[in-house]
Design a protein around this motif. Structure first.
Motif, mmCIF file in Angstrom:
data_model
loop_
_atom_site.group_PDB
_atom_site.id
_atom_site.type_symbol
_atom_site.label_atom_id
_atom_site.label_comp_id
_atom_site.label_asym_id
_atom_site.label_seq_id
_atom_site.Cartn_x
_atom_site.Cartn_y
_atom_site.Cartn_z
ATOM 1 N N PHE A 31 7.204 -9.601 -2.892
ATOM 2 C CA PHE A 31 7.673 -8.854 -4.055
ATOM 3 C C PHE A 31 6.558 -8.327 -4.954
ATOM 4 C CE2 PHE A 31 11.441 -11.390 -2.932
ATOM 5 C CZ PHE A 31 12.335 -10.349 -2.749
ATOM 6 N N GLY A 34 3.554 -6.251 -2.456
ATOM 7 C CA GLY A 34 4.162 -5.115 -1.772
ATOM 8 C C GLY A 34 4.487 -5.488 -0.343
ATOM 9 N N GLU A 128 5.777 -0.344 -0.044
ATOM 10 C CA GLU A 128 6.344 -0.235 -1.388
ATOM 11 C C GLU A 128 6.219 -1.560 -2.111
ATOM 12 O OE1 GLU A 128 10.445 0.780 -0.876
ATOM 13 O OE2 GLU A 128 10.835 -0.965 0.399
ATOM 14 N N GLN A 129 6.409 -1.482 -3.405
ATOM 15 C CA GLN A 129 6.449 -2.673 -4.248
ATOM 16 C C GLN A 129 7.774 -2.649 -4.974
ATOM 17 O OE1 GLN A 129 2.870 -2.624 -6.538
ATOM 18 N NE2 GLN A 129 2.660 -4.816 -6.440
ATOM 19 N N THR A 130 8.543 -3.744 -4.841
ATOM 20 C CA THR A 130 9.851 -3.783 -5.523
ATOM 21 C C THR A 130 9.919 -4.928 -6.505
ATOM 22 O OG1 THR A 130 10.740 -5.064 -3.677
ATOM 23 C CG2 THR A 130 11.147 -2.705 -3.652
#
Length: 130
Positions: A31, A34, A128-130
């Motif tokens: 999380f 990434g 991506e980074q969420t």
């Protein structure tokens, strides 16, 4: 278990959309650092003691739709944990297991930094980074 460079793993994932892409790093790594686009998360180790997740294989089995023939591509930070995860899956009967060499962040450079020599991010693959 077959070992693939990140670009080879990306190609396999594009050719075989039914393949299950598993990031087996910790929750924090997945999380906050990434993760590859499209990767599902099933931690092999987690918690303050780095205990092995006793439910790892069953989590992957559930994500696979109970299909041990479904291709499973594993990634971790540097490609070491994913080998261990792959061995567990093969021992549980999974027949098409792939390890992403160098992992998401790659090997350490001379200054002890990652993502500067190899790995998923270094190769410019989608993340991506969420």
């Amino acid at each position: 278990m077959e070992h693939l460079l990140p670009t080879q793993a990306w190609d396999l994932l594009q050719r075989e959309p039914e393949a299950l892409f598993i990031d087996c790093r910790t929750d924090a790594e997945f999380f906050f650092v990434g993760h590859p686009v499209g990767a599902m998360h099933a931690a092999l180790y987690d918690g303050p003691e780095w205990d092995t997740n006793p439910h790892f294989v069953s989590e992957v089995r559930k994500l696979s739709g109970q299909s041990p023939e479904r291709p499973v591509v594993l990634i971790c930070r540097s490609g070491r944990r994913s080998v261990e995860a792959g061995n567990l899956l093969e021992d549980a009967g999974f027949t098409r297991v792939y390890n992403v060499l160098h992992g998401f962040e790659g090997d350490l450079d001379d200054e002890h930094r990652r993502s500067t020599r190899n790995g998923w991010r270094f190769d410019g693959l989608p993340w991506e980074q969420t």
